[in-house]
Enzyme design. Structure first.
Site, short mmCIF file in Angstrom:
data_model
loop_
_atom_site.label_atom_id
_atom_site.label_comp_id
_atom_site.label_asym_id
_atom_site.label_seq_id
_atom_site.Cartn_x
_atom_site.Cartn_y
_atom_site.Cartn_z
CG ASN A 75 39.46 40.92 33.42
OD1 ASN A 75 39.59 41.91 33.60
ND2 ASN A 75 38.88 40.02 34.56
CB CYS A 137 39.06 45.24 40.93
SG CYS A 137 39.65 45.40 39.19
#
Lengths: 425, 445
Positions: A75, A137
């Site tokens: 993603n 992240c």
């Protein structure tokens, strides 16, 4: 009767099956559906400072395998793109409505004490059970000095963890990035900073595929793509190793682990727990199949535990760690041989061609008219397992230990090892 | 079923609502969608020394083409098939895969369900034919000419391979259209949308093949002439005769050869206008009997019976074909040998059978139409009049050939139903291919 009731660094939940901080936990609507389905807890999708970030369209890439969808998933979505106040209000309401479930809030703000201090108070006011520091992240945020940019620098991990412990009474879980050479360095830093737990792995930097018509990485955003974060079943082996690595590290001892990475089934969950995780977090599998998979995960885990005589999760938490050793602790005198069950063999020949072309020429192919016979040549078989893995039939090829009448001997003791320990040792 | 008091034979057209004909004669096994093909292809284990390859008379690299489908290399899949079998498209429709490749699929042992090899083969070949491309190029012209007699599967296969190898081919066909049994001998619902002709066009599309239709060997052209005018000759003559029952009443109106029935039905543009009896008895136990019986049902016949003189196990129709007949409401009457056909000048009324298990036991089945499907054979009449017929050896109504499909006459080859062996499209294609390779070796010395 086995129980799944979980107490993770003081955070209680009816089971250790949580949803990871990700798209499925971005808002109350989804989280409530997850709780109704039976998930024990959630880590709310990462909150940041206002104004909210902006996400792109589209956001996901995936690779299938042999006709099955989503073996690996990626993603390029960032943290929540909703206002902070809205998220906080929803978290407060959900926790009030679902007091028995774990609600942990994931956070990511710029790397200054003031920024972290500022957000901790309002978060704590929601009544949530703990915080998870998103140091993982791998895209979008890391370029802004957050996420993996912090997680890759152990000193920063320690510093931010310390600020959070200092300015909040909540349990602190540090989420680790796998995009680092040695996972122990940030894990130990978290420990030094006072973290109650680590959670791992976050996603792995990746390009899932190139669109060969548009000549751009997928997902393609207006003709261009960027690297994303890889997750899903394909990353499970990587995650499992990192979890086990931390679980066996003496310096990390006492710090709880929440396992993440490709967990899709109760068996996956059991494996992470056996490697030292005491809760597990799921994302890709629910994005693939919906929240209802938790039914089988909880049921399967309970049934398996009962069969093994485990009454609660901690009975087998870390049970595989004593057997997770370094290569030079393996017994070089142990020998297995492949055995082909001719009754089960369907004569596909895959074991033969795999061994013949790429291994040890230890499976003979014989023809008797139309009948094919594949037989192991014991003298050539090194017990490598390849044939058992390529065989499409369950339990057709098994690896059978042979007693060679030799005592265990590791590389540390082996005569071929110039650095071997003295025999007197 | 013994309603002998029935009036005139009830044979007529338009037994069904018009829209039923479209459904009844549409594709009986619709093509796989792309999704279905990918899913099915992923079931193939990609065996080493795969038994399915061996089970294919043309030796198609089955795991190789299925893997190509799975990876999205559909063109490569089609070329892999067509390289071994230029009629891969028709074979994917008519091959009894249940006794060939799919029977040997290792999946039958692993989980009882073989990979749908035939359907996958159709998926790949249909795509290539739809694109209208020619996957093979002719080798440089050899300057040699070969006569191929019979534009059925054997002849077309031989002609195509010869053309690929650089030879000029004269392809001579007695009927009005090329294709042989692909055009005249298969149930309509097995090969819809004029596929047989589209495939012929694809095969001829390689070039260097001159098709001559309406010329019969032994009448319009002789083998002797062909041997003089060409460097080699291939005979793909097929069957040219149908076995007779040899019972009284065989020539009554309404008693027909199943092969003629099938051929005429195939050529009928409007199936509603095709006359069919209310009660049809098909005599025989092979796939021709099934093709005739099922089509009779699908034309609207109320009662269709296949009567066969031995047991189910002895029927040459495959298990799948037998099931197909029964699914279509065809009754199977076993151990029934026809004794005579009853009727008068108006037509047939019934067939009287004896029970082959019990001496003297007899019964009748009422019928408005009787279709004979007890076998076809090869009569060497086309070869008569040829001055050198003598050395062309014939044994039990079949031309004798060696492993290269060469007959007893030098330079004369034969294949397909006119030689000994299994009578399948796929074996005919292989005969043609083997003969072409042998002719090429012969011509290149």
């Amino acid at each position: 009767m086995s129980s799944l009731i979980s107490n993770f660094v003081g955070i209680k939940s009816p089971n250790p099956l949580w949803l990871a901080s990700a798209p499925p936990t971005d808002k109350a609507y989804n989280v409530v559906r997850a709780f109704k389905a039976g998930w024990g807890g959630v880590v709310w999708k990462t909150l940041g400072e206002d104004p909210p970030i902006v996400n792109v369209s589209s956001r996901y890439g995936a690779i299938g395998f042999n006709g099955a969808a989503i073996a690996g998933f990626n993603n390029i979505e960032l943290i929540t793109d909703r206002p902070l106040a809205l998220n906080l209000a929803e978290i407060k309401q959900v926790k009030r409505d679902w007091p028995d479930r774990a609600v942990v809030v994931s956070l990511m703000v710029p790397c200054t004490e003031a920024s972290w201090k500022a957000i901790l108070g309002p978060v704590e006011d929601t009544g949530c059970d703990g915080i998870e520091l998103n140091f993982g992240c791998p895209h979008g945020m890391s370029e802004r000095g957050m996420g993996a940019a912090v997680g890759q620098v152990p000193d920063y991990v320690e510093m931010v963890t310390r600020w959070c412990k200092q300015h909040s009474r909540l349990p602190v879980i540090v989420k680790l990035t796998p995009n680092i050479t040695n996972i122990l360095l940030p894990a130990r830093a978290a420990k030094r900073g006072g973290a109650d737990a680590v959670s791992l792995i976050n996603t792995i930097q990746s390009i899932t595929a190139i669109d060969l018509d548009r000549m751009a990485p997928e997902p393609v955003v207006d003709g261009k793509g960027t690297h994303g974060g890889y997750c899903g079943p394909a990353v499970k082996p990587i995650a499992l190793r990192m979890v086990a690595e931390i679980a066996r590290d003496p310096e990390c001892r006492g710090m709880a682990i929440s396992g993440i990475g490709g967990i899709s089934t109760w068996r996956d969950a059991a494996e992470f727990i056996a490697c030292g995780a005491s809760t597990v977090q799921v994302c890709t599998a629910v994005m693939h199949h919906g929240f209802r998979i938790v039914e089988d995960m909880a049921e399967g885990l309970t049934t398996w535990m009962a069969g093994k005589g485990y009454t609660e999760v901690r009975d087998f938490c870390g049970a595989a760690i004593p057997n997770f050793v370094h290569w030079d602790d393996l017994n070089l005198n142990y020998k297995t041989l492949a055995r082909i069950d001719q009754e089960r063999c369907i004569q596909c020949g895959k074991c033969h061609i795999a061994c013949e072309d790429t291994s040890h020429q230890a499976i003979a192919a014989r023809r008797d008219g139309a009948e094919r016979h594949y037989e192991v040549i014991d003298a050539e078989c090194v017990g490598c397992n390849l044939c058992a893995h390529v065989c499409p039939v369950e339990d057709c090829i098994t690896m059978v230990p042979v007693d060679r009448g030799l005592p265990p001997r590791t590389w540390k003791q082996h005569p071929n090892n110039p650095m071997r320990q003295d025999a007197a040792d | 079923m013994t309603d002998l008091a029935a009036p005139c034979p009830d044979i007529r057209t338009n037994r069904l609502p018009h829209e039923d004909y479209q459904a009844n004669f549409g594709d009986c096994h619709p093509a796989l969608t792309r999704h279905e093909a990918r899913v099915e292809a992923s079931r193939c284990y990609y065996c080493y020394d795969a038994p399915c390859v061996e089970a294919c008379p043309t030796g198609i690299d089955v795991p190789g083409f299925i893997r190509r489908i799975a990876t999205g290399n559909l063109h490569g899949a089609a070329v892999t098939i067509l390289d071994a079998n230029i009629m891969g498209g028709m074979c994917s429709r008519v091959c009894p895969t249940e006794i060939l490749c799919e029977q040997r699929c290792v999946r039958t042992q692993a989980d009882q369900h073989p990979v749908a090899i035939g359907a996958l083969q159709r998926h790949a070949t249909d795509a290539l034919l739809a694109r209208g491309e020619q996957p093979f190029r002719r080798a440089p012209d050899s300057g040699r000419r070969v006569a191929v007699v019979g534009a059925g599967p054997a002849g077309l296969s031989c002609a195509h391979r010869l053309a690929r190898l650089g030879h000029q081919v004269t392809l001579i066909e007695a009927r009005a259209k090329p294709g042989g049994l692909n055009e005249y001998g298969i149930a309509a619902y097995k090969t819809v949308d004029d596929f047989a002709q589209r495939e012929v066009a694809f095969i001829l599309g390689i070039g260097s093949i001159e098709l001559v239709t309406g010329k019969a060997l032994g009448q319009d052209v002789s083998l002797t002439d062909l041997r003089q005018s060409h460097d080699a000759v291939f005979l793909g003559l097929g069957h040219n005769a149908v076995r007779a029952l040899g019972v009284d009443g065989e020539n009554l109106p309404g008693v027909r050869n199943a092969t003629d029935f099938i051929a005429q039905l195939r050529q009928a543009d409007d199936k509603a206008q095709f006359p069919i009896g209310r009660r049809v008895v098909v005599i025989g136990g092979g796939n021709t009997a099934v093709d005739a019986a099922v089509q009779a049902r699908r034309l609207g016949a109320d009662e269709v019976t296949i009567a066969y003189r031995r047991g189910k196990a002895q029927m040459s129709a495959t298990g799948d074909e037998q099931d197909w007949a029964q699914t279509n409401g065809v009754a199977l009457r076993l151990h029934a040998r026809p004794r005579r056909i009853l009727g008068d000048a108006r037509g047939v009324q019934a067939v009287e059978f004896e029970d082959t298990r019990e001496a003297g036991a007899a019964f009748t089945i009422a019928a408005d139409m009787v279709l004979k499907a007890i076998g076809q054979y090869f009569l060497p009449t086309p070869l008569q009049g040829s001055r050198d017929l003598e050395p062309l050896e014939i044994d039990r109504d079949r031309i004798v050939v060696d492993a290269d499909r060469q007959t007893s006459l030098p330079g004369v080859f034969a294949g397909g139903d006119c030689i000994t062996g299994v009578d399948l499209t796929v074996t005919a294609v292989e005969d043609g291919k083997i003969a072409a390779l042998a002719i090429d070796r012969l011509l290149r010395g």
